[in-house]
Write a protein that holds these residues in place. Structure first.
Motif, PDB file in Angstrom:
ATOM      1  N   MET A 173      15.941  29.732   5.626  1.00 12.12           N
ATOM      2  CA  MET A 173      17.057  29.071   4.956  1.00 12.12           C
ATOM      3  C   MET A 173      17.627  28.003   5.880  1.00 12.12           C
ATOM      4  SD  MET A 173      20.441  31.434   5.393  1.00 12.12           S
ATOM      5  CE  MET A 173      21.293  31.460   6.970  1.00 12.12           C
ATOM      6  N   LYS A 174      18.486  27.132   5.315  1.00 11.47           N
ATOM      7  CA  LYS A 174      19.080  26.050   6.101  1.00 11.47           C
ATOM      8  C   LYS A 174      20.585  26.290   6.268  1.00 11.47           C
ATOM      9  CE  LYS A 174      15.749  22.410   5.015  1.00 11.47           C
ATOM     10  NZ  LYS A 174      14.721  23.329   4.523  1.00 11.47           N
ATOM     11  N   GLN A 175      21.085  25.884   7.442  1.00 14.82           N
ATOM     12  CA  GLN A 175      22.497  26.067   7.764  1.00 14.82           C
ATOM     13  C   GLN A 175      22.992  24.880   8.579  1.00 14.82           C
ATOM     14  OE1 GLN A 175      23.450  29.816   9.600  1.00 14.82           O
ATOM     15  NE2 GLN A 175      25.607  29.327   9.845  1.00 14.82           N
ATOM     16  N   ILE A 176      24.223  24.431   8.288  1.00 15.71           N
ATOM     17  CA  ILE A 176      24.829  23.328   9.034  1.00 15.71           C
ATOM     18  C   ILE A 176      25.533  23.885  10.261  1.00 15.71           C
ATOM     19  CG2 ILE A 176      26.527  21.463   8.965  1.00 15.71           C
ATOM     20  CD1 ILE A 176      26.086  21.282   5.964  1.00 15.71           C
ATOM     21  N   ILE A 177      25.192  23.330  11.429  1.00 16.44           N
ATOM     22  CA  ILE A 177      25.816  23.800  12.664  1.00 16.44           C
ATOM     23  C   ILE A 177      26.294  22.621  13.500  1.00 16.44           C
ATOM     24  CG2 ILE A 177      24.429  25.898  12.717  1.00 16.44           C
ATOM     25  CD1 ILE A 177      22.801  24.663  14.962  1.00 16.44           C
ATOM     26  N   GLN A 178      27.197  22.933  14.402  1.00 15.85           N
ATOM     27  CA  GLN A 178      27.782  21.943  15.297  1.00 15.85           C
ATOM     28  C   GLN A 178      27.380  22.267  16.729  1.00 15.85           C
ATOM     29  OE1 GLN A 178      29.632  19.290  14.784  1.00 15.85           O
ATOM     30  NE2 GLN A 178      30.272  18.842  16.865  1.00 15.85           N
ATOM     31  N   ASP A 179      26.875  21.273  17.442  1.00 22.13           N
ATOM     32  CA  ASP A 179      26.543  21.409  18.853  1.00 22.13           C
ATOM     33  C   ASP A 179      27.770  20.983  19.659  1.00 22.13           C
ATOM     34  OD1 ASP A 179      25.624  21.178  21.469  1.00 22.13           O
ATOM     35  OD2 ASP A 179      23.624  20.573  20.844  1.00 22.13           O
ATOM     36  N   LEU A 180      28.455  21.948  20.278  1.00 22.42           N
ATOM     37  CA  LEU A 180      29.675  21.635  21.018  1.00 22.42           C
ATOM     38  C   LEU A 180      29.392  20.874  22.305  1.00 22.42           C
ATOM     39  CD1 LEU A 180      31.855  24.856  20.656  1.00 22.42           C
ATOM     40  CD2 LEU A 180      32.106  22.673  19.493  1.00 22.42           C
ATOM     41  N   ASN A 181      28.145  20.885  22.733  1.00 24.62           N
ATOM     42  CA  ASN A 181      27.800  20.204  23.980  1.00 24.62           C
ATOM     43  C   ASN A 181      27.751  18.693  23.808  1.00 24.62           C
ATOM     44  OD1 ASN A 181      27.153  20.258  26.733  1.00 24.62           O
ATOM     45  ND2 ASN A 181      24.972  20.144  26.297  1.00 24.62           N
ATOM     46  N   ASN A 182      27.173  18.236  22.681  1.00 21.06           N
ATOM     47  CA  ASN A 182      27.042  16.784  22.480  1.00 21.06           C
ATOM     48  C   ASN A 182      27.707  16.289  21.198  1.00 21.06           C
ATOM     49  OD1 ASN A 182      25.271  17.514  20.377  1.00 21.06           O
ATOM     50  ND2 ASN A 182      23.472  17.338  21.701  1.00 21.06           N
ATOM     51  N   GLY A 183      28.225  17.199  20.396  1.00 21.99           N
ATOM     52  CA  GLY A 183      28.944  16.795  19.192  1.00 21.99           C
ATOM     53  C   GLY A 183      28.072  16.532  17.988  1.00 21.99           C
TER      54      GLY A 183
ATOM     55  N   ASN B 172      16.947  28.498  -5.222  1.00 17.86           N
ATOM     56  CA  ASN B 172      15.661  28.957  -4.713  1.00 17.86           C
ATOM     57  C   ASN B 172      15.433  30.377  -5.204  1.00 17.86           C
ATOM     58  OD1 ASN B 172      13.363  29.625  -3.333  1.00 17.86           O
ATOM     59  ND2 ASN B 172      14.108  28.966  -1.320  1.00 17.86           N
ATOM     60  N   SER B 173      14.438  30.555  -6.052  1.00 16.42           N
ATOM     61  CA  SER B 173      14.165  31.877  -6.635  1.00 16.42           C
ATOM     62  C   SER B 173      13.251  32.714  -5.749  1.00 16.42           C
ATOM     63  CB  SER B 173      13.524  31.715  -8.012  1.00 16.42           C
ATOM     64  OG  SER B 173      12.303  30.999  -7.893  1.00 16.42           O
ATOM     65  N   ASN B 174      12.711  32.129  -4.661  1.00 15.70           N
ATOM     66  CA  ASN B 174      11.807  32.871  -3.784  1.00 15.70           C
ATOM     67  C   ASN B 174      12.561  33.926  -2.981  1.00 15.70           C
ATOM     68  OD1 ASN B 174       9.653  31.230  -4.581  1.00 15.70           O
ATOM     69  ND2 ASN B 174      10.093  29.727  -2.988  1.00 15.70           N
ATOM     70  N   THR B 175      11.845  34.973  -2.598  1.00 13.27           N
ATOM     71  CA  THR B 175      12.438  36.014  -1.762  1.00 13.27           C
ATOM     72  C   THR B 175      12.789  35.423  -0.404  1.00 13.27           C
ATOM     73  OG1 THR B 175      11.086  37.684  -2.850  1.00 13.27           O
ATOM     74  CG2 THR B 175      12.087  38.281  -0.729  1.00 13.27           C
ATOM     75  N   PRO B 176      14.027  35.549   0.028  1.00 14.40           N
ATOM     76  CA  PRO B 176      14.426  34.957   1.312  1.00 14.40           C
ATOM     77  C   PRO B 176      13.689  35.596   2.487  1.00 14.40           C
ATOM     78  CG  PRO B 176      16.149  36.413   0.479  1.00 14.40           C
ATOM     79  CD  PRO B 176      15.147  36.266  -0.616  1.00 14.40           C
ATOM     80  N   SER B 177      13.393  34.791   3.503  1.00 15.84           N
ATOM     81  CA  SER B 177      12.664  35.276   4.671  1.00 15.84           C
ATOM     82  C   SER B 177      13.629  35.669   5.779  1.00 15.84           C
ATOM     83  CB  SER B 177      11.713  34.195   5.183  1.00 15.84           C
ATOM     84  OG  SER B 177      11.114  34.609   6.400  1.00 15.84           O
ATOM     85  N   HIS B 178      13.380  36.829   6.372  1.00 13.16           N
ATOM     86  CA  HIS B 178      14.202  37.300   7.473  1.00 13.16           C
ATOM     87  C   HIS B 178      13.589  36.944   8.829  1.00 13.16           C
ATOM     88  CE1 HIS B 178      17.191  39.588   5.194  1.00 13.16           C
ATOM     89  NE2 HIS B 178      16.209  39.885   4.361  1.00 13.16           N
ATOM     90  N   SER B 179      12.529  36.138   8.825  1.00 16.49           N
ATOM     91  CA  SER B 179      11.917  35.702  10.078  1.00 16.49           C
ATOM     92  C   SER B 179      11.419  34.270   9.942  1.00 16.49           C
ATOM     93  CB  SER B 179      10.729  36.604  10.456  1.00 16.49           C
ATOM     94  OG  SER B 179      11.149  37.897  10.779  1.00 16.49           O
TER      95      SER B 179
END
Length: 706
Positions: free
Chosen positions: A1-11, A369-376
């Motif tokens: 899956m996709k997730q939005i993240i923030q890098d505190l080191n470089n912004g 997304n109807s596919n089974t989500p992946s845990h790896s």
């Protein structure tokens, strides 16, 4: 899956591919359909990330003091490494999530698979959220409208603290997203609302909601305006939802308030308060804490323990439900607040212009997304063979990132898996340390026949169960202390260990420290009694932190003081036979972090462990004194070792080294070669039982024999 993240080191803000979170007890797994970007909060995080190290320090002066104390106590290099490690941690963005429930954990009985829910989950395709932070969405409320639930709850909590009554005049300073929702909620409460903001579009939008909205940049004196509107009475209450470092806002809020008025801070402003302003009017001032009662309470948020409604009418969850009801009944209107809708893959349309954006609410739309989500997910295609000492790591917290992985990198360990509950931290660490797979499903590690060693660095209540599962699957185990939290868990571990033919190592690293080895060498192997005094200036930890929870952390004696029991066992060459503990205060408490532990050893050694949390951080954190055969050794904070009365030893110093690297070097070598455990199992069991005995002694007020 996709997730939005923030890098505190470089912004930098970016979209990361991570495994789907593991469903935990009292939690709900949600497939996201929409999430709302809180421009005020998220802009602040993005700007903090983009600032340089000096600017970051200036924004957090309290952290600078902690860093300086750490430099003085532990040295420059360890401090720099700790700061950089913290800045390199990814920060998940977002806390206004809407989606459909796809799984429920044990202990969830009021929400079912298929329900539409709003939560404080981040910007991710799947989120795992505690049940008390999730609310079901009414049928007539759209997903987009429901994304305002959490933001609305922040405003609602500020209003509840102000305790409005019908007909009162309220001022809202700052007509951003929270301010506009706060103003509407106040109108719904029967209040007259005056709003101030310097942004013309927000002022015009507020007027559409029936708010008496004013732009101060038009030359309006805010205090005079409020006085005129209230016949010189002043406002009954002021709610500040603005974000500004100026002290002028708090000053003006006081001046426009009536006598005995209320001021509630929801936003972030300068707080240099004029005593005269507040004294003469007897004003009350209060800071609102996020979504409502339960916030930052581990028992409420993570364990799912609700507050009784008769005693706490409004909690986080009940505030969520109230906002959804207000949207459903058209008491408040949120659709006009939506400035833009952006597909998840186009997230940079929001974040790239965040510094100058005039948007009020931006909605992120997620693909179905109807596919089974992946845990790896696979990070690389490194090749492994059984017998190479292949490692799987469970737990991606601070200790894993700051200590375990750097040590394993230096000895070129073969790292195949890292498992984390959310998938995010594990993925970031997998990329940094060339680990082949990031997973949220521990069975992937247990069932992989190539894995020789499982390293467990999770919360203490999971240690015994994970150790047992690893042993049952034919794995050697390294478990960060403690081994277990009670005798029953320990008994189960021992039974499985005896049948497994594998080794267990507990993270008692101090016996492997260079200066500990020097001490043992200087003392010799006479196995004669000695006196040992070990002092740990452990430092204060707030009571709400999980280590203090006896069911989760086991308390600091079982969870941390065990380090010193093992070290004394190593130095004395003997095992504990009886324990007595006394704690600070007049009443015995099961859970203490200010105690003296007396230990009698089989060879006659007498030892005292002073584990204190009420000392100065400027003083050495750890000190060991050994008195033996008219000789004395003094170890100061793992940096200096002084000997008195020795013919062949006087003084030695080193950088602060507590033995982690030596321990992992020996551990990996032992696993590769199939050698004996680097700490005898009998000593691990003895140390664990001694820690249990210390707590039992405190409760009974007697010596406890092992």
């Amino acid at each position: 899956m996709k997730q939005i993240i923030q890098d505190l080191n470089n912004g930098n803000t970016y979209l990361e591919e991570v495994p789907v979170p593991f469903i935990q007890p009292n939690h709900i797994l949600i497939q996201t359909t929409r999430s709302l970007v809180s421009l005020g909060t998220e802009r602040m995080l993005v700007e903090f990330g983009k600032s340089n190290l000096f600017q970051k320090a200036m924004q957090q002066p309290d952290k600078v003091k902690e860093v300086l104390n750490k430099v003085k106590n532990e040295g420059l290099k360890p401090t720099i490494n700790a700061v950089l490690n913290k800045l390199n941690e990814p920060l998940p963005l977002g806390y206004c999530n809407v989606g459909k429930v796809v799984a429920v954990g044990k202990g969830v009985d009021d929400i079912s698979i298929g329900d539409r829910v709003a939560s404080n989950g981040p910007h991710a395709e799947f989120v795992c959220v505690a049940k008390n932070l999730v609310a079901k969405i009414p049928e007539n409320v759209s997903d987009e409208a429901a994304t305002f639930t959490v933001i609305g709850s922040i405003g609602l909590q500020g209003i509840r603290l102000a305790n409005p009554t019908f007909g009162e005049t309220f001022v809202v300073i700052g007509l951003g997203l929270i301010g506009l929702m706060t103003a509407q909620l106040l109108k719904a409460n029967g209040c007259k609302v005056i709003g101030f903001d310097f942004e013309p579009t927000k002022v015009e939008l507020a007027k559409q909601f029936g708010i008496d909205a004013v732009n101060p940049s038009d030359g309006v004196d805010q205090v005079a305006y409020v006085n005129n509107a209230t016949n010189n009475i002043g406002s009954d209450a002021v709610i500040i939802t603005a974000s500004n470092k100026s002290n002028e806002i708090i000053s003006q809020s006081a001046k426009m308030s009536r006598k005995r008025g209320r001021i509630i801070l929801v936003g972030v402003v300068g707080l240099d308060i004029s005593r005269a302003d507040f004294y003469e009017k007897e004003l009350t001032f209060q800071v609102s804490c996020s979504y409502g009662p339960g916030r930052y309470d581990y028992g409420y948020e993570q364990k799912g323990i609700d507050y009784p409604l008769a005693f706490v009418r409004w909690t986080e969850k009940r505030n969520f439900e109230t906002i959804l009801h207000a949207i459903s009944s058209n008491a408040i209107c949120v659709e006009p607040l939506i400035t833009e809708k952006v597909l998840l893959e186009d997230y940079q349309k929001i974040y790239s212009k965040m510094r100058v954006s005039k948007s009020i609410a931006s909605i992120i739309v997620y693909p179905y997304n109807s596919n089974t989500p992946s845990h790896s997910i696979q990070i690389n295609t490194n090749k492994f063979q059984k017998g190479e000492g292949v490692v799987g790591i469970i737990g991606a917290g601070n200790f894993t990132s700051a200590m375990i992985l750097p040590c394993l990198k230096r000895n070129s360990a073969k790292l195949k898996y890292i498992s984390s509950s959310t998938g995010l931290k594990g993925t970031i660490l997998a990329k940094k340390y060339n680990i082949s797979n990031s997973t949220t499903e521990n069975d992937n590690i247990f069932k992989d026949k190539q894995v020789d060693l499982v390293i467990i660095s999770t919360r203490h209540n999971t240690h015994a169960a994970l150790t047992i599962e690893a042993l049952k699957n034919g794995k050697n185990v390294f478990i960060e202390k403690p081994l277990a939290l009670n005798k029953e868990e320990l008994k189960q571990v021992i039974e499985v260990y005896n049948a497994s033919g594998k080794t267990i190592t507990v993270g008692f690293n101090r016996r492997f420290a260079p200066l500990a080895l020097e001490m043992r060498n200087a003392l010799g192997k006479s196995n004669t009694p000695m006196n040992i005094v070990a002092t740990m200036n452990a430092g204060f930890i707030q009571s709400k932190v999980w280590i203090h929870d006896m069911e989760i952390g086991g308390g600091r004696i079982i969870g941390e003081a065990c380090h010193f029991i093992d070290l004394i066992t190593y130095l004395s060459g003997s095992k504990v036979k009886s324990v007595c503990m006394n704690a600070l205060g007049t009443l015995p408490e099961e859970n203490t972090d200010n105690a003296s532990i007396l230990l009698k050893y089989e060879n006659g050694t007498n030892a005292v462990i002073n584990y204190f949390a009420n000392g100065s951080k400027a003083y050495s954190k750890e000190r060991i004194e050994v008195y033996h055969q008219e000789r004395t050794l003094i170890l100061d904070n793992w940096r200096k070792l002084k000997g008195y009365g020795f013919n062949n030893f006087n003084f030695k110093s080193s950088g602060q080294d507590k033995g982690h690297q030596n321990q992992f070097n020996l551990l990996i070598e032992s696993v590769k070669n199939g050698g004996d455990a680097i700490i005898p199992m009998s000593e691990l069991v003895n140390t664990t039982l001694a820690s249990f005995a210390a707590v039992e002694s405190l409760k009974t007020g007697t010596w406890v024999n092992l």
